[in-house]
Motif scaffolding. Sequence first.
Motif, PDB file in Angstrom:
ATOM      1  N   GLN A  16       0.883  -1.199  -0.445  1.00 47.32           N
ATOM      2  CA  GLN A  16       0.011   0.494  -0.236  1.00 47.32           C
ATOM      3  C   GLN A  16       0.658   1.559   0.334  1.00 47.32           C
ATOM      4  OE1 GLN A  16      -1.952  -0.238   3.703  1.00 47.32           O
ATOM      5  NE2 GLN A  16      -0.615  -0.130   5.030  1.00 47.32           N
ATOM      6  N   LEU A  17       0.170   2.316  -0.649  1.00 48.03           N
ATOM      7  CA  LEU A  17       0.424   3.748  -0.215  1.00 48.03           C
ATOM      8  C   LEU A  17       0.186   4.522   0.417  1.00 48.03           C
ATOM      9  CD1 LEU A  17       2.198   5.982  -0.996  1.00 48.03           C
ATOM     10  CD2 LEU A  17       0.956   6.592  -2.782  1.00 48.03           C
ATOM     11  N   TRP A  65       2.687   2.509  -8.822  1.00 48.12           N
ATOM     12  CA  TRP A  65       2.983   3.203  -7.835  1.00 48.12           C
ATOM     13  C   TRP A  65       2.807   4.760  -8.185  1.00 48.12           C
ATOM     14  CZ3 TRP A  65       8.649   0.633  -7.155  1.00 48.12           C
ATOM     15  CH2 TRP A  65       8.730   0.095  -7.026  1.00 48.12           C
ATOM     16  N   LEU A  66       3.110   4.938  -9.388  1.00 52.65           N
ATOM     17  CA  LEU A  66       2.596   6.041 -10.625  1.00 52.65           C
ATOM     18  C   LEU A  66       1.231   6.753 -10.304  1.00 52.65           C
ATOM     19  CD1 LEU A  66       5.080   6.392 -13.747  1.00 52.65           C
ATOM     20  CD2 LEU A  66       5.370   7.450 -10.978  1.00 52.65           C
ATOM     21  N   ASP A  67       0.157   5.500 -10.414  1.00 52.65           N
ATOM     22  CA  ASP A  67      -1.341   5.380  -9.768  1.00 52.65           C
ATOM     23  C   ASP A  67      -1.421   5.502  -8.742  1.00 52.65           C
ATOM     24  OD1 ASP A  67      -1.672   5.604 -12.942  1.00 52.65           O
ATOM     25  OD2 ASP A  67      -1.906   2.917 -12.695  1.00 52.65           O
ATOM     26  N   LEU A  72      -4.010   8.580  -4.018  1.00 50.85           N
ATOM     27  CA  LEU A  72      -3.874   8.739  -2.934  1.00 50.85           C
ATOM     28  C   LEU A  72      -3.649  11.125  -2.886  1.00 50.85           C
ATOM     29  CD1 LEU A  72      -1.454   8.096   0.239  1.00 50.85           C
ATOM     30  CD2 LEU A  72      -1.210  10.455  -0.479  1.00 50.85           C
ATOM     31  N   PHE A  73      -3.582  11.126  -3.835  1.00 54.58           N
ATOM     32  CA  PHE A  73      -3.702  13.433  -3.744  1.00 54.58           C
ATOM     33  C   PHE A  73      -5.152  12.842  -4.436  1.00 54.58           C
ATOM     34  CE2 PHE A  73       0.534  13.677  -3.563  1.00 54.58           C
ATOM     35  CZ  PHE A  73       0.867  14.481  -3.301  1.00 54.58           C
ATOM     36  N   LYS A  74      -5.395  12.793  -4.572  1.00 52.24           N
ATOM     37  CA  LYS A  74      -7.035  12.560  -5.338  1.00 52.24           C
ATOM     38  C   LYS A  74      -7.832  12.718  -4.300  1.00 52.24           C
ATOM     39  CE  LYS A  74     -10.665  11.117  -9.165  1.00 52.24           C
ATOM     40  NZ  LYS A  74     -11.733  10.803  -8.162  1.00 52.24           N
ATOM     41  N   ARG A  75      -7.642  11.581  -3.486  1.00 53.63           N
ATOM     42  CA  ARG A  75      -8.450  10.901  -2.292  1.00 53.63           C
ATOM     43  C   ARG A  75      -8.451  12.768  -0.983  1.00 53.63           C
ATOM     44  NH1 ARG A  75      -8.053   4.618  -1.564  1.00 53.63           N
ATOM     45  NH2 ARG A  75      -9.661   4.018  -3.426  1.00 53.63           N
ATOM     46  N   THR A 118      -2.045  11.413 -16.837  1.00 52.39           N
ATOM     47  CA  THR A 118      -1.794  11.306 -15.272  1.00 52.39           C
ATOM     48  C   THR A 118      -0.590  11.035 -15.347  1.00 52.39           C
ATOM     49  OG1 THR A 118      -1.571   8.756 -16.125  1.00 52.39           O
ATOM     50  CG2 THR A 118      -3.605   9.488 -15.579  1.00 52.39           C
ATOM     51  N   LEU A 119       0.575  10.531 -14.124  1.00 54.03           N
ATOM     52  CA  LEU A 119       1.408  10.763 -13.569  1.00 54.03           C
ATOM     53  C   LEU A 119       1.975   8.953 -15.013  1.00 54.03           C
ATOM     54  CD1 LEU A 119       1.967  11.022  -9.716  1.00 54.03           C
ATOM     55  CD2 LEU A 119       2.953  12.325 -11.688  1.00 54.03           C
ATOM     56  N   LYS A 120       1.189   8.023 -14.341  1.00 52.47           N
ATOM     57  CA  LYS A 120       1.860   6.692 -15.428  1.00 52.47           C
ATOM     58  C   LYS A 120       1.272   7.116 -17.094  1.00 52.47           C
ATOM     59  CE  LYS A 120       0.217   2.446 -17.118  1.00 52.47           C
ATOM     60  NZ  LYS A 120      -1.455   1.381 -16.654  1.00 52.47           N
TER      61      LYS A 120
END
Length: 563
Positions: A16-17, A65-67, A72-75, A118-120
């Motif tokens: 997890q992140l 991990w990029l997704d 995480l920032f969206k949440r 996205t970052l991805k």
Amino acid sequence: MSDDALYLGLDLSTQQLKGIIVNSSLDHVFHTKVEFDGDLPEYKTVKGVYNNPSEKEVQAPVVMWLDALDLLFKRIVDSGKVDLSKLRGISGACQQHGSVFWNSRAEAALADLSPSTTLKNNLQTSLSWQLSPNWQDHSTAKECKQFEEAIGGKEKLAEVTGSGPHRRFTGPQILRLKHKSPELYKATDRIALVSSFIASVLAGKFVGIDISDVCGMNLWDLEKKEWSPKLLELIAGDDETVEQVKHKLGPVEPKPKSIGNISSYFTEKYGVSDKCSIVPFTGDNPGTILSMPLETNDVIISLGTSTTALVVTEKYVPSAMYHMFTHPTGKGYMGMLCYCNGALAREQVRDEINKKYHVSDPQSWDKFNEFVLNRPILGDNPDECSIGFYFPLSEIIPDCPSTLKRFVWKKGQSEPQDVTQPSTASASEWQTPEDDALRILESQALSIRYRLAPMLTTESKTPRKVYFVGGTSRNDAICEALSRVLMPSEGSFRLDLADACAKGAANLAVFGASATTDTWEHFISSKYNYSTTQSVGGHHTQDRYAAAIDTFTKSEKYLHEHL
């Protein structure tokens, strides 16, 4: 430091992140996480990784991990509970040893992240390899042997890099990639650790590996504070120069201070302040010791499935049997002892006791604890000393196959009596399994005490404070027995270290982003909430185990010679 400033600590572990936001007083503000298997099912990971048993490979998809970072920032934004325009610092503590391989397009791509995608999508084509070896990977036996030979043996490798050769360590993993997939290695321009990879994404530029996490690579000379030339020569082989390998590895960040502000990707997409500093990320174990006000000679003992002891020390005393890292603040060191046989071994003794006494709840510790508290202490009999070794799994410290041994040393004897089988021992010598309850705890604690002693600067060579964490730390009788052996001069304490890595990372973000001239020790001790610590194990002034240490070390040697 603004009173309403916020700071984010990230913990990228195997599964997890996690993110924790604190204020400048280190008070908890917000917490969220992304579970890789459940929240990103398209990657089809199992417990965050891909397993290839035939090759002993365990790897993770880097773009996952990029997704996760985007999610995480969206949440955080969607929660409506945090104003990211108040964010002034971010740091992290990530799974150790894992590596990420950037290609020559990466530096430009990081500097030009588009918030419209996205970052991805921004970075996937900047990776020379889409996978990252996980710490559970055991595919590098051949390369570990080469590392030993290149520098002059296991102990020499530990002397230079802080650890003996380990299959999960980054150096052997890099060498294996070069052997197995030379085209991928050739396409690599920069090699990051997981920690420096995430920091680089947030900063929009390459960020160096931090001074503590670099110690988990088997490549960094801890005392000289430089990449080891001999080990870089091994990586280079016949088709590269040492300077080319050094370029791939990049610089090492010597201390936790801001390396610049966050990428505009995060300011434009999520409303993060453009004044938000990025502080170099560290590894998960170093992050743990930043979660609380540990001083020199303080020890954390994690009583989980395995047993881990972390110590803050001013002394560099390396050994191939354990690990030493530079402290993540850049001052002093962190020692780490890792034992395979922790809770499993203790539970086996408990189960034997419960079976013999027909305890209705097979998982109850009551009968075990009764014997722990009431059996004779091995150091109290000057004419006889009983030492047990309980290794249901192969052990690392000491290097030993699975075994169970019970030894009784009689005064004047040069060898112990082996009373492993109950039929070979009289009731006065060893009552099985009743005596095992205390003996297994004494054995585990004596091993820790013996190996910590060279790293400690106290006159007694015992810890200042001991902090017990993990599931077994809730058992008062076990903490009491361990504390009695370890003899901390200022007591033992129980801590709930849930989210320790993320909390340590958040503390690091506050410390590094604030550009304080304060020492880390004063900074953390002045802000720490001491109500979270609970005294446990009593305060022991009489050392009842000093004489038993020599007998324990003789027993280990005898065990090694007779297996």
